[in-house]
Design a protein around this motif. Structure first.
Motif, PDB file in Angstrom:
ATOM      1  N   PRO A  66       0.809  -1.225   0.000  1.00  0.00           N
ATOM      2  CA  PRO A  66       0.000   0.000   0.000  1.00  0.00           C
ATOM      3  C   PRO A  66       0.839   1.272   0.000  1.00  0.00           C
ATOM      4  CG  PRO A  66      -0.803  -1.562   1.650  1.00  0.00           C
ATOM      5  CD  PRO A  66       0.507  -2.085   1.161  1.00  0.00           C
ATOM      6  N   THR A  67       0.192   2.334  -0.425  1.00  0.00           N
ATOM      7  CA  THR A  67       0.821   3.659  -0.431  1.00  0.00           C
ATOM      8  C   THR A  67       0.392   4.480   0.777  1.00  0.00           C
ATOM      9  OG1 THR A  67       0.894   3.613  -2.841  1.00  0.00           O
ATOM     10  CG2 THR A  67       1.081   5.778  -1.805  1.00  0.00           C
ATOM     11  N   PHE A  68      -0.837   4.225   1.275  1.00  0.00           N
ATOM     12  CA  PHE A  68      -1.403   5.070   2.325  1.00  0.00           C
ATOM     13  C   PHE A  68      -1.781   4.292   3.582  1.00  0.00           C
ATOM     14  CE2 PHE A  68      -2.298   7.754  -1.491  1.00  0.00           C
ATOM     15  CZ  PHE A  68      -1.436   8.782  -1.149  1.00  0.00           C
ATOM     16  N   TYR A  69      -0.914   3.323   3.988  1.00  0.00           N
ATOM     17  CA  TYR A  69      -0.827   2.867   5.375  1.00  0.00           C
ATOM     18  C   TYR A  69      -1.901   1.898   5.846  1.00  0.00           C
ATOM     19  CZ  TYR A  69       1.666   7.235   4.711  1.00  0.00           C
ATOM     20  OH  TYR A  69       2.436   8.233   4.175  1.00  0.00           O
ATOM     21  N   THR A  70      -2.842   1.472   5.006  1.00  0.00           N
ATOM     22  CA  THR A  70      -3.746   0.378   5.347  1.00  0.00           C
ATOM     23  C   THR A  70      -3.759  -0.606   4.187  1.00  0.00           C
ATOM     24  OG1 THR A  70      -5.752   1.412   4.431  1.00  0.00           O
ATOM     25  CG2 THR A  70      -5.208   1.912   6.745  1.00  0.00           C
ATOM     26  N   GLY A  71      -4.193  -1.835   4.477  1.00  0.00           N
ATOM     27  CA  GLY A  71      -4.084  -2.888   3.488  1.00  0.00           C
ATOM     28  C   GLY A  71      -4.780  -2.602   2.174  1.00  0.00           C
ATOM     29  N   ALA A  72      -5.889  -1.863   2.231  1.00  0.00           N
ATOM     30  CA  ALA A  72      -6.648  -1.562   1.010  1.00  0.00           C
ATOM     31  C   ALA A  72      -6.552  -0.083   0.630  1.00  0.00           C
ATOM     32  CB  ALA A  72      -8.112  -1.962   1.197  1.00  0.00           C
ATOM     33  N   ASP A  73      -5.592   0.639   1.200  1.00  0.00           N
ATOM     34  CA  ASP A  73      -5.438   2.072   0.934  1.00  0.00           C
ATOM     35  C   ASP A  73      -6.737   2.845   1.178  1.00  0.00           C
ATOM     36  OD1 ASP A  73      -2.711   2.765   0.109  1.00  0.00           O
ATOM     37  OD2 ASP A  73      -3.017   1.348  -1.512  1.00  0.00           O
ATOM     38  N   HIS A  74      -7.480   2.462   2.225  1.00  0.00           N
ATOM     39  CA  HIS A  74      -8.677   3.227   2.585  1.00  0.00           C
ATOM     40  C   HIS A  74      -8.272   4.621   3.061  1.00  0.00           C
ATOM     41  CE1 HIS A  74     -10.917  -0.806   3.304  1.00  0.00           C
ATOM     42  NE2 HIS A  74     -11.128  -0.360   2.090  1.00  0.00           N
ATOM     43  N   LEU A  75      -9.031   5.622   2.647  1.00  0.00           N
ATOM     44  CA  LEU A  75      -8.636   7.012   2.897  1.00  0.00           C
ATOM     45  C   LEU A  75      -9.594   7.778   3.794  1.00  0.00           C
ATOM     46  CD1 LEU A  75      -7.570   7.929  -0.749  1.00  0.00           C
ATOM     47  CD2 LEU A  75      -6.107   7.123   1.125  1.00  0.00           C
ATOM     48  N   ASP A  76     -10.688   7.156   4.241  1.00  0.00           N
ATOM     49  CA  ASP A  76     -11.688   7.895   5.014  1.00  0.00           C
ATOM     50  C   ASP A  76     -11.137   8.431   6.333  1.00  0.00           C
ATOM     51  OD1 ASP A  76     -11.511   5.137   5.630  1.00  0.00           O
ATOM     52  OD2 ASP A  76     -13.387   5.220   6.739  1.00  0.00           O
ATOM     53  N   TRP A  77     -10.173   7.766   6.903  1.00  0.00           N
ATOM     54  CA  TRP A  77      -9.660   8.119   8.219  1.00  0.00           C
ATOM     55  C   TRP A  77      -8.520   9.140   8.174  1.00  0.00           C
ATOM     56  CZ3 TRP A  77      -4.484   7.116   9.426  1.00  0.00           C
ATOM     57  CH2 TRP A  77      -3.796   6.369   8.459  1.00  0.00           C
ATOM     58  N   ILE A  78      -8.007   9.428   7.005  1.00  0.00           N
ATOM     59  CA  ILE A  78      -6.725  10.125   6.907  1.00  0.00           C
ATOM     60  C   ILE A  78      -6.803  11.472   6.197  1.00  0.00           C
ATOM     61  CG2 ILE A  78      -5.978   9.171   4.687  1.00  0.00           C
ATOM     62  CD1 ILE A  78      -3.245   8.611   5.923  1.00  0.00           C
ATOM     63  N   GLN A  79      -7.987  11.900   5.801  1.00  0.00           N
ATOM     64  CA  GLN A  79      -8.133  13.053   4.916  1.00  0.00           C
ATOM     65  C   GLN A  79      -7.450  14.329   5.420  1.00  0.00           C
ATOM     66  OE1 GLN A  79      -9.709  13.141   1.738  1.00  0.00           O
ATOM     67  NE2 GLN A  79      -9.397  10.950   2.061  1.00  0.00           N
ATOM     68  N   GLN A  80      -7.409  14.538   6.705  1.00  0.00           N
ATOM     69  CA  GLN A  80      -6.809  15.763   7.258  1.00  0.00           C
ATOM     70  C   GLN A  80      -5.437  15.524   7.882  1.00  0.00           C
ATOM     71  OE1 GLN A  80      -8.393  18.554   6.482  1.00  0.00           O
ATOM     72  NE2 GLN A  80      -9.939  17.207   5.553  1.00  0.00           N
ATOM     73  N   ASP A  81      -4.909  14.349   7.692  1.00  0.00           N
ATOM     74  CA  ASP A  81      -3.622  14.012   8.301  1.00  0.00           C
ATOM     75  C   ASP A  81      -2.486  14.706   7.546  1.00  0.00           C
ATOM     76  OD1 ASP A  81      -1.063  12.209   8.479  1.00  0.00           O
ATOM     77  OD2 ASP A  81      -2.324  11.614  10.165  1.00  0.00           O
ATOM     78  N   PRO A  82      -1.564  15.366   8.256  1.00  0.00           N
ATOM     79  CA  PRO A  82      -0.501  16.114   7.564  1.00  0.00           C
ATOM     80  C   PRO A  82       0.457  15.234   6.768  1.00  0.00           C
ATOM     81  CG  PRO A  82      -0.139  16.095   9.946  1.00  0.00           C
ATOM     82  CD  PRO A  82      -1.509  15.562   9.720  1.00  0.00           C
ATOM     83  N   VAL A  83       0.690  14.003   7.205  1.00  0.00           N
ATOM     84  CA  VAL A  83       1.562  13.099   6.453  1.00  0.00           C
ATOM     85  C   VAL A  83       0.907  12.751   5.116  1.00  0.00           C
ATOM     86  CG1 VAL A  83       2.704  10.845   6.440  1.00  0.00           C
ATOM     87  CG2 VAL A  83       2.562  12.165   8.567  1.00  0.00           C
TER      88      VAL A  83
END
Length: 268
Positions: A66-83
């Protein structure tokens, strides 16, 4: 050739017309109609890999993980994360498309992650069963000697073992990446060691209360068992290294490069 055309070629080359209804092999960044200028294969599209890919003129990264830290690259939890936001900006600034090639890579016959690792180790002739990429018979060595070989071949500074370094071994099992966690069955690695009479299991990731505990108890009981913990990245990177070779004919005149994502750890 555009991104989607290249993806279609890779998937067809992996497993013909077979397609999964649900897969993590998705276009993580970029658009399918972008023209491909250069390709990078890698275990993971880290920030450094993205920068290096851009520097050599590539605009498509094929990543195994993955590119964004979960197995399926789910993005709902990370939208405002600075990283996440900073990495997205880097990807956008570089004009980079990122496609994950995981499920179809493991579906290929033979499994292309295992194939790359075994080529790197030079163990092609040691596999006991063509249909089974897990079991190998090598010339007898000690666990310490096996560990030194793995460090040299896989470019590692340090390895962890369970068991005795001076134990002789020849029947070797390999469970790359998360396979050593059991693939949904915690008991699978222990069953494999017992049924195949394995001396050593070479592992990607581990859980310390499963195979690690089993091998530790076996060693304490004087049984001929040991394990070598290589890690997820170092067991799977080599499939992506060798992918660059078989991908080039599919890509035509588009340059294909491998960039090593490298271990995420520093040893102090």
């Amino acid at each position: 050739m555009n991104v989607q055309q290249l993806i279609d070629r890779v998937v067809f080359d992996s497993c013909g017309e077979k397609r999964l209804q649900t897969t993590c092999d998705v276009l993580v960044a970029g658009e399918g109609d972008w023209q491909v200028k250069g390709i990078v294969t890698t275990y993971m599209a880290t920030v450094d890999v993205i920068r290096q890919a851009h520097a050599i003129g590539a605009n498509l990264i094929i990543t195994h993980e993955p590119t964004f830290y979960t197995g399926a690259d789910h993005l709902d939890w990370i939208q405002q994360d600075p990283v996440y936001l900073a990495k997205c900006k880097l990807i956008e600034d570089c004009g980079m498309a990122i496609w994950r090639y995981h499920d179809y890579m493991h579906m290929a016959q033979p499994d292309r992650i295992y194939e790359g690792l075994i080529k790197e180790l030079g163990w092609e002739a040691c596999q006991l069963d063509d249909a089974n990429p897990w079991i190998y018979e090598i010339e007898p060595v000690t666990v310490g000697e096996l560990t030194r070989l793995l460090k040299q071949k896989l470019q590692m500074d340090m390895l962890r073992i369970v068991g005795h370094p001076d134990m002789s071994c020849s029947r070797i099992g390999i469970l790359v990446g998360g396979g050593s966690l059991g693939l949904g069955r915690e008991c699978m690695p222990m069953e494999l060691m017992q049924k195949q009479n394995l001396d050593v299991m070479i592992c990607g990731e581990i859980t310390e209360w499963t195979l690690c505990a089993y091998v530790n108890d076996a060693a304490m009981l004087g049984l001929n068992k040991a394990m070598v913990v290589v890690g997820h990245e170092r067991t799977e990177e080599w499939g992506m290294k060798h992918m660059a070779q078989w991908l080039q004919p599919l890509a035509g005149d588009i340059p294909v490069h491998f960039i090593d994502a490298r271990e995420p750890f520093r040893y102090l």
